[in-house]
Design a protein around this motif. Structure first.
Motif, short mmCIF file in Angstrom:
data_model
loop_
_atom_site.label_atom_id
_atom_site.label_comp_id
_atom_site.label_asym_id
_atom_site.label_seq_id
_atom_site.Cartn_x
_atom_site.Cartn_y
_atom_site.Cartn_z
N LEU A 42 0.67 -0.86 0.08
CA LEU A 42 -0.17 0.01 0.12
C LEU A 42 0.63 0.87 0.19
N PHE A 43 1.60 2.21 0.88
CA PHE A 43 2.78 2.85 0.92
C PHE A 43 3.49 3.01 -0.18
N GLY A 44 4.10 1.08 -1.05
CA GLY A 44 4.44 1.30 -2.40
C GLY A 44 3.80 1.86 -3.52
N LEU A 45 2.35 1.48 -3.15
CA LEU A 45 1.72 1.87 -4.52
C LEU A 45 1.65 3.95 -3.94
N VAL A 46 1.00 3.84 -3.40
CA VAL A 46 0.94 5.75 -2.53
C VAL A 46 1.88 6.80 -3.50
N GLY A 47 3.62 5.68 -3.09
CA GLY A 47 4.70 6.32 -3.09
C GLY A 47 4.32 6.69 -4.82
N ALA A 48 4.10 5.71 -5.60
CA ALA A 48 4.73 5.80 -6.89
C ALA A 48 3.67 6.28 -7.76
N GLY A 49 2.14 6.38 -6.81
CA GLY A 49 1.67 7.47 -7.39
C GLY A 49 1.55 8.89 -6.73
N ALA A 50 2.27 9.00 -6.35
CA ALA A 50 2.47 10.52 -5.72
C ALA A 50 4.08 10.82 -6.91
N LEU A 51 4.52 9.67 -7.06
CA LEU A 51 6.21 10.57 -7.97
C LEU A 51 5.47 10.38 -9.47
N PHE A 52 4.02 9.36 -9.67
CA PHE A 52 3.72 9.55 -10.59
C PHE A 52 3.59 11.20 -11.20
N LEU A 53 2.59 11.67 -10.06
CA LEU A 53 1.60 12.77 -10.16
C LEU A 53 2.36 14.36 -9.38
N THR A 54 3.68 14.19 -9.68
CA THR A 54 5.15 14.91 -9.67
C THR A 54 5.47 15.05 -10.63
#
Length: 76
Positions: A42-54
């Motif tokens: 879950l933390f990995g997916l949230v981190g990947a999503g935040a990286l994608f959006l930035t």
């Protein structure tokens, strides 16, 4: 160790507890291990999503926007 001499089974529980370590002090139950894996994912997916959006270069709108505003909205 239990009375049977096997550290993989517990007398206190009706179910077997699988130890993921040869040292019983560091034993992890399968449910706790699955929960830990889910939390890490879950933390990995949230981190990947935040990286994608930035890093996503969202293009600005190219069509002009025109909106007519009546004079009654602006008091004199």
């Amino acid at each position: 160790m239990t009375a049977s001499g096997d550290p993989l089974f517990s007398r206190e529980s009706k179910h077997a507890t699988v130890l993921f370590s040869s040292n019983p002090e560091f034993a992890v139950s399968p449910m706790r291990r699955a929960s830990l894996i889910l939390v890490v994912l879950l933390f990995g997916l949230v981190g990947a999503g935040a990286l994608f959006l930035t890093t996503w270069d969202i293009p600005a709108p190219s069509a002009p926007v025109e909106k007519v505003i009546s004079n009654e909205r602006f008091p004199r």
